[in-house]
Design a protein around this motif. Structure first.
Motif, short mmCIF file in Angstrom:
data_model
loop_
_atom_site.label_atom_id
_atom_site.label_comp_id
_atom_site.label_asym_id
_atom_site.label_seq_id
_atom_site.Cartn_x
_atom_site.Cartn_y
_atom_site.Cartn_z
N VAL A 16 0.86 -1.20 0.00
CA VAL A 16 0.00 0.00 0.00
C VAL A 16 0.89 1.24 0.00
O VAL A 16 2.08 1.15 0.32
CB VAL A 16 -0.96 0.02 1.23
CG1 VAL A 16 -1.95 -1.12 1.17
CG2 VAL A 16 -0.19 0.04 2.53
N PRO A 17 0.33 2.41 -0.33
CA PRO A 17 1.15 3.64 -0.28
C PRO A 17 1.35 4.09 1.16
O PRO A 17 0.92 3.42 2.10
CB PRO A 17 0.31 4.65 -1.06
CG PRO A 17 -1.08 4.14 -1.02
CD PRO A 17 -1.03 2.65 -0.79
N ALA A 73 -3.20 -2.04 7.38
CA ALA A 73 -2.74 -1.36 6.16
C ALA A 73 -3.06 0.14 6.21
O ALA A 73 -2.19 0.98 5.96
CB ALA A 73 -3.40 -2.00 4.93
N CYS A 74 -4.31 0.47 6.55
CA CYS A 74 -4.71 1.88 6.53
C CYS A 74 -3.98 2.67 7.62
O CYS A 74 -3.70 3.86 7.45
CB CYS A 74 -6.22 2.01 6.68
SG CYS A 74 -7.12 1.28 5.30
N CYS A 77 -0.36 3.13 6.40
CA CYS A 77 -0.39 4.04 5.25
C CYS A 77 -0.70 5.47 5.67
O CYS A 77 -0.30 6.42 5.02
CB CYS A 77 -1.46 3.52 4.28
SG CYS A 77 -2.15 4.74 3.18
N GLY A 79 -3.59 6.93 5.75
CA GLY A 79 -4.69 7.58 5.03
C GLY A 79 -4.30 8.31 3.76
O GLY A 79 -4.80 9.40 3.50
N CYS A 81 -5.23 7.85 0.76
CA CYS A 81 -6.36 8.12 -0.15
C CYS A 81 -7.26 9.24 0.37
O CYS A 81 -8.05 9.80 -0.40
CB CYS A 81 -7.17 6.86 -0.41
SG CYS A 81 -7.86 6.08 1.05
N CYS A 152 -7.57 0.97 -1.94
CA CYS A 152 -6.57 1.22 -2.97
C CYS A 152 -6.20 -0.12 -3.64
O CYS A 152 -6.61 -1.19 -3.18
CB CYS A 152 -5.34 1.90 -2.36
SG CYS A 152 -4.57 0.91 -1.07
N LEU A 155 -4.51 -3.05 -1.34
CA LEU A 155 -5.43 -3.54 -0.30
C LEU A 155 -6.70 -4.10 -0.94
O LEU A 155 -7.22 -5.13 -0.50
CB LEU A 155 -5.77 -2.40 0.67
CG LEU A 155 -6.68 -2.77 1.84
CD1 LEU A 155 -6.12 -3.95 2.65
CD2 LEU A 155 -6.92 -1.58 2.76
S1 SF4 Z 1 -7.34 2.20 1.37
FE1 SF4 Z 1 -6.50 4.27 1.58
S2 SF4 Z 1 -5.84 4.43 3.74
FE2 SF4 Z 1 -6.14 2.25 3.30
S3 SF4 Z 1 -4.12 1.52 2.68
FE3 SF4 Z 1 -5.18 2.10 0.81
S4 SF4 Z 1 -4.58 4.23 0.40
FE4 SF4 Z 1 -4.08 3.75 2.54
#
Ligand code: SF4
Ligand code: SF4
Length: 185
Positions: A16-17, A73-74, A77, A79, A81, A152, A155
């Motif tokens: 993930v980013p 993951a979120c 990352c 957040g 997105c 994303c 994920l």
């Molecule tokens: S859904 Fe959004 S917050 Fe969750 S890992 Fe992907 S980019 Fe990040």
């Protein structure tokens, strides 16, 4: 670090980013913008003949091991997105319809207050107005549908299978990369 080294334990990698946005005090101008936007969304809702047909669905929260992977993951990352949420967090008449139907005791003023009270004093710059230090300050029931259903690429690919196998989250690239421990079902 090479990906081969990171996943040498044979766990399933979920890539993930990772956001590197900074926290700043929330400017009053952003709150005013949100306020105006919500008033417009509520006005649009008033024009609807069948608000119950307009209401956006409330997607169920993931459960079980998939929920653990998504949460990890979120959180790693931070957040990324949510940068697309801007000052309106995708809130529209469809979300307002859902919220008003679920809270029949609240008038428009109370609904406005509900949202304005959730704006964090400190939020990530260039991200959604509700993106605070601990993540989103809105409950799922108050979010736009896209916020509850979007994943994303990395994920999302995992969530389609929700494989109950040892899994490792790899967030970001280069110096900014962070990895989770191996998550086990
Ligand atoms: S859904 Fe959004 S917050 Fe969750 S890992 Fe992907 S980019 Fe990040
Ligand atoms: S409302 Fe929450 S989930 Fe949606 S973009 Fe804003 S911070 Fe992200």
């Amino acid at each position: 670090m090479r990906r081969r080294d990171i996943v040498a334990d044979d766990s399933l990698p979920v890539m993930v980013p990772r956001s590197d946005m900074v926290l700043v005090p929330t400017p009053a101008s952003r709150v005013r913008w949100l306020h105006e936007h919500l008033i417009e969304a509520l006005q649009d809702l008033r024009k609807a003949k069948h608000p119950e047909r307009l209401a956006s669905p409330l997607q169920p929260e993931p459960s079980g091991f998939a929920a653990t992977v998504a949460r990890t993951a979120c959180s790693l990352c931070k957040g990324w997105c949510c940068r697309n949420g801007g000052n309106d967090a995708f809130l529209d008449d469809r979300t307002m319809a859902r919220v008003r139907i679920a809270r029949p005791d609240m008038d428009e003023r109370a609904v406005l207050r509900l949202y304005l009270d959730r704006v964090p004093a400190v939020a990530y710059r260039d991200s959604c107005i509700f993106h605070g230090k601990q993540g989103c300050t809105l409950d799922r029931s108050l979010r736009a549908d896209v916020c509850n259903s979007y994943y994303c690429g990395g994920l999302g690919a995992y969530m389609k299978t929700s494989a109950a196998v040892p899994t490792k989250v790899i967030a970001g690239e280069g110096d900014k990369m962070r990895t989770s421990p191996v998550l086990t079902p």
